[in-house]
Design a protein around this motif. Sequence first.
Motif, PDB file in Angstrom:
ATOM      1  N   LEU A  96       0.828  -1.204   0.000  1.00 59.60           N
ATOM      2  CA  LEU A  96       0.000   0.000   0.000  1.00 59.60           C
ATOM      3  C   LEU A  96       0.861   1.251   0.000  1.00 59.60           C
ATOM      4  O   LEU A  96       0.462   2.296  -0.517  1.00 59.60           O
ATOM      5  N   GLY A  97       2.061   1.153   0.584  1.00 55.83           N
ATOM      6  CA  GLY A  97       2.983   2.279   0.530  1.00 55.83           C
ATOM      7  C   GLY A  97       3.411   2.584  -0.893  1.00 55.83           C
ATOM      8  O   GLY A  97       3.569   3.753  -1.281  1.00 55.83           O
ATOM      9  N   SER A  98       3.574   1.541  -1.692  1.00 52.19           N
ATOM     10  CA  SER A  98       3.925   1.734  -3.100  1.00 52.19           C
ATOM     11  C   SER A  98       2.761   2.335  -3.874  1.00 52.19           C
ATOM     12  O   SER A  98       2.960   3.149  -4.780  1.00 52.19           O
ATOM     13  N   ALA A  99       1.542   1.921  -3.517  1.00 50.32           N
ATOM     14  CA  ALA A  99       0.364   2.513  -4.155  1.00 50.32           C
ATOM     15  C   ALA A  99       0.286   4.001  -3.835  1.00 50.32           C
ATOM     16  O   ALA A  99      -0.063   4.819  -4.697  1.00 50.32           O
ATOM     17  N   ALA A 100       0.641   4.371  -2.591  1.00 49.49           N
ATOM     18  CA  ALA A 100       0.644   5.779  -2.207  1.00 49.49           C
ATOM     19  C   ALA A 100       1.683   6.558  -3.007  1.00 49.49           C
ATOM     20  O   ALA A 100       1.429   7.682  -3.459  1.00 49.49           O
ATOM     21  N   ALA A 101       2.851   5.967  -3.207  1.00 51.24           N
ATOM     22  CA  ALA A 101       3.900   6.625  -3.996  1.00 51.24           C
ATOM     23  C   ALA A 101       3.449   6.805  -5.438  1.00 51.24           C
ATOM     24  O   ALA A 101       3.708   7.851  -6.050  1.00 51.24           O
ATOM     25  N   ALA A 102       2.770   5.796  -5.985  1.00 57.19           N
ATOM     26  CA  ALA A 102       2.266   5.895  -7.352  1.00 57.19           C
ATOM     27  C   ALA A 102       1.219   6.995  -7.460  1.00 57.19           C
ATOM     28  O   ALA A 102       1.189   7.752  -8.437  1.00 57.19           O
ATOM     29  N   LYS A 103       0.378   7.107  -6.446  1.00 53.67           N
ATOM     30  CA  LYS A 103      -0.661   8.136  -6.447  1.00 53.67           C
ATOM     31  C   LYS A 103      -0.044   9.531  -6.458  1.00 53.67           C
ATOM     32  O   LYS A 103      -0.537  10.445  -7.118  1.00 53.67           O
ATOM     33  N   GLU A 104       1.050   9.677  -5.722  1.00 51.05           N
ATOM     34  CA  GLU A 104       1.735  10.964  -5.658  1.00 51.05           C
ATOM     35  C   GLU A 104       2.450  11.326  -6.962  1.00 51.05           C
ATOM     36  O   GLU A 104       2.844  12.487  -7.150  1.00 51.05           O
ATOM     37  N   SER A 105       2.604  10.351  -7.850  1.00 49.38           N
ATOM     38  CA  SER A 105       3.315  10.607  -9.111  1.00 49.38           C
ATOM     39  C   SER A 105       2.461  11.365 -10.115  1.00 49.38           C
ATOM     40  O   SER A 105       2.959  11.768 -11.176  1.00 49.38           O
ATOM     41  N   GLY A 106       1.181  11.508  -9.814  1.00 50.41           N
ATOM     42  CA  GLY A 106       0.309  12.246 -10.714  1.00 50.41           C
ATOM     43  C   GLY A 106       0.003  11.526 -12.010  1.00 50.41           C
ATOM     44  O   GLY A 106      -0.137  12.164 -13.066  1.00 50.41           O
ATOM     45  N   GLY A 107      -0.098  10.216 -11.938  1.00 50.02           N
ATOM     46  CA  GLY A 107      -0.463   9.447 -13.129  1.00 50.02           C
ATOM     47  C   GLY A 107       0.713   8.907 -13.915  1.00 50.02           C
ATOM     48  O   GLY A 107       0.517   8.213 -14.917  1.00 50.02           O
TER      49      GLY A 107
END
Length: 354
Positions: free
Chosen positions: A242-253
């Motif tokens: 889930l931490g990786s999902a959060a990092a991906a979300k912060e990437s702006g797509g």
Amino acid sequence: MSKGIRLAAGLAGLALLVSACGEAPDESKEGTAEGPLACMVTDTGGIDDRSFNAAAWVGMQAGAKATSGKAEYVASTNENDYIPNINELVNKGCDTIVTVGGLMGDATTEAAKAHPDQQFAIVDSPSVAGQKIYGMEFNTAQSSFQAGYLAASMSKSGKVATYGGLAIPPVTIFMDGFYEGVQYFNEKKGKKVEVLGWDPAKPDSGSIAGAFGDLAKGKSIAKGFIEQGADIIFPVAGGTGLGSAAAAKESGGKVSVIWVDTDGCESAADYCDVFLTSVMKNVNGAVEQAVTKAGSGELTGSYLGTLENGGTSLAPFHEFDSKVPADLKTELDQIKTDIASGTISIKSVSQPKG
């Protein structure tokens, strides 16, 4: 066995379960009938990991309902809890005890030897000859192969990444399949998509988080991959992912994630916009079937989930569906057919023997 395991219904139930879990108590119960008592020991990720522990609990509840019985669980906070937790459930008089995760293999075998009349079942570990242990395993290398091919096809940077929670076969089997799927894409398309974090020929140099519930670690690992240019990440680490999902979300797509065990858009819906797909293993269905069979005294043999019988699969693309080309979807279907027929041979040494 395919139709006896109800994947869609179980995952829909999982979505409702995790949304209601919050902070789980050490022990939970489901059902009040006077039928069989089915009990479960979670692995260290906990009942609300949005992954295999949560999926197993859905199966426990469904199996209890099918047998007009009750389901209970105790949670493990570390590996030292396994044996005490199992013994607690033996002493409680549980008719069936389900242990969740290959790490509990030794503890379950030890308990089975000490209590030869007790029925056990275990997720991600084989049946044990001479013991009343029903093994449930999943050849997720097959669906992860599809995921690797998909990731290589969809990557814009030419770099994808994967990492595991622990370096154990139920984890590395995903990573092996993913790596092999990327190599298959490169071979078929004449490309050179790179896999960061894992090479089956060099397992000691692989990226391993060391935990299944460390979101900060998962985010840190993902950011490292992103800095190296990866735009699709495949975390095989339970709640750590889930931490990786959060990092991906912060990437702006710019970065997407392939989830594991459950359909991430149902079990972790707040991250659905970054989940390209999920490599699912039908833990809930297998556990439900085990509990139901045990309730009628028919729990023998073992279970192996494959692409062919629906025990593992790729989830729908959800918000990415319009972005995945039709010809790629066709290629993924063909890969499934070729794996089932043996035309594609997966090499992962972590595959269950069946």
